[in-house]
Write an enzyme that holds these catalytic residues in place. Sequence first.
Site, mmCIF file in Angstrom:
data_model
loop_
_atom_site.group_PDB
_atom_site.id
_atom_site.type_symbol
_atom_site.label_atom_id
_atom_site.label_comp_id
_atom_site.label_asym_id
_atom_site.label_seq_id
_atom_site.Cartn_x
_atom_site.Cartn_y
_atom_site.Cartn_z
ATOM 1 N N ASP A 79 -83.449 59.940 8.891
ATOM 2 C CA ASP A 79 -82.166 59.289 8.897
ATOM 3 C C ASP A 79 -81.305 59.961 9.608
ATOM 4 O O ASP A 79 -80.323 59.271 10.589
ATOM 5 C CB ASP A 79 -81.650 59.630 7.375
ATOM 6 C CG ASP A 79 -81.978 58.580 6.325
ATOM 7 O OD1 ASP A 79 -82.403 57.537 6.619
ATOM 8 O OD2 ASP A 79 -82.282 58.823 4.972
ATOM 9 N N VAL A 80 -81.295 61.270 9.832
ATOM 10 C CA VAL A 80 -80.084 61.847 10.860
ATOM 11 C C VAL A 80 -80.361 61.364 12.321
ATOM 12 O O VAL A 80 -79.558 61.147 13.023
ATOM 13 C CB VAL A 80 -80.122 63.425 10.677
ATOM 14 C CG1 VAL A 80 -79.395 64.134 11.647
ATOM 15 C CG2 VAL A 80 -79.720 63.697 9.192
#
Length: 381
Positions: free
Chosen positions: A168-169
């Site tokens: 996600d990051v």
Amino acid sequence: MSAPLAGIRVVDFSRVLAGPYASMMLADLGADVIKIESPSGDDTRSWTPPVDDSGRGTYFSSVNRNKRSIICDLRDPEGAAEARQLALSADVLIENFRPGTMTQFGLGWDDLEAENPSLVYCSVTGFGSGEGAHLPGYDLLVQAVGGVMSVTGAADAEPTKVGVALVDVITGQNAVVGIQAALRVRDRTGVGQRVEVNLLSSLLSALVNQASAALNTGVSPQRMGNAHPSIAPYETFTAQDGPFVIAVGNDGQFRRLVGLLGLAELAGDPRFARNENRVTNRGELRTILESRLSAESVQHWVHTMTAGGIPAGPVNDVGQAIAFAESLGLPAVTEITSSGRTSKQISNPITLSRTPTQYRLVPPDLGQHQGAAWLPAEGTS
């Protein structure tokens, strides 16, 4: 001098992590970010424990500073109409619904582009908008099907996820790059465009050398614990009181290491003289090194090796890692005060010499800025 993205309005329909991380990065760079939430709020508002001193969840707080929150129930015609007004006022729109969802509410790219041709419209998905559009985009799922779990963990243990939602990051960072590239094009042409990023493609790109090995040899890498497939010694070793890392990246560092350990003869040993030989014989090398390393403490070895120009360090927990960064003079922690609240935050990692990142607003309460979304950000804290 104004912030890099001052005057840019971002209307953020995203939830959980990848999209909110991207919009927070843009907000730190000066963009005015309006977070559009359902009546129940971003899912991560309820992902507790842990909570901070005020009782608010630390997960939500980690990716939602510098934003204003308003509630728009997209299933209600009035809420959808307000959301559309905001979208038409935006420079950037970010969303991470399943493909087609925004169109159901009249908020799709085709719905907005005709009326707001300068809009940069960023869609974050799990598996793209084609054949994978129906698949749910959860970080753990993508870590599994995207290969990173297959190379994470001990060789004789089960596949292991990374200890943070790293996919996600990374995807959020890719979204920021894509959005800023599209804004740069808009600066020249006056015309916006659609930016698409997805978790699976972001992970495959982030697999770098591991993906390249599989692609070019036809053999997929396997789990190796903390060892490196192409460098040795480059892993954790056990000292008298616990593990620490030695990260030897070249033959010169290896010669210094064995000299420091009183094992200088290993530098001329054909099994270990060159990196490719050390990789082949890493098991034998590890046994020899650990027989020496077990005689002293982690602190002793880290201090001695660092002084000798050999990359080495303890295995810190998260709190120790933050304290270590602070001890090096890195601005790891920022305290933001607004709306009568103070929030501790990990600082933005980007340093700009003339237009530094800004910390204006604590993570908002749900609907905190209802009715104020059309005002400049400076007047709404």
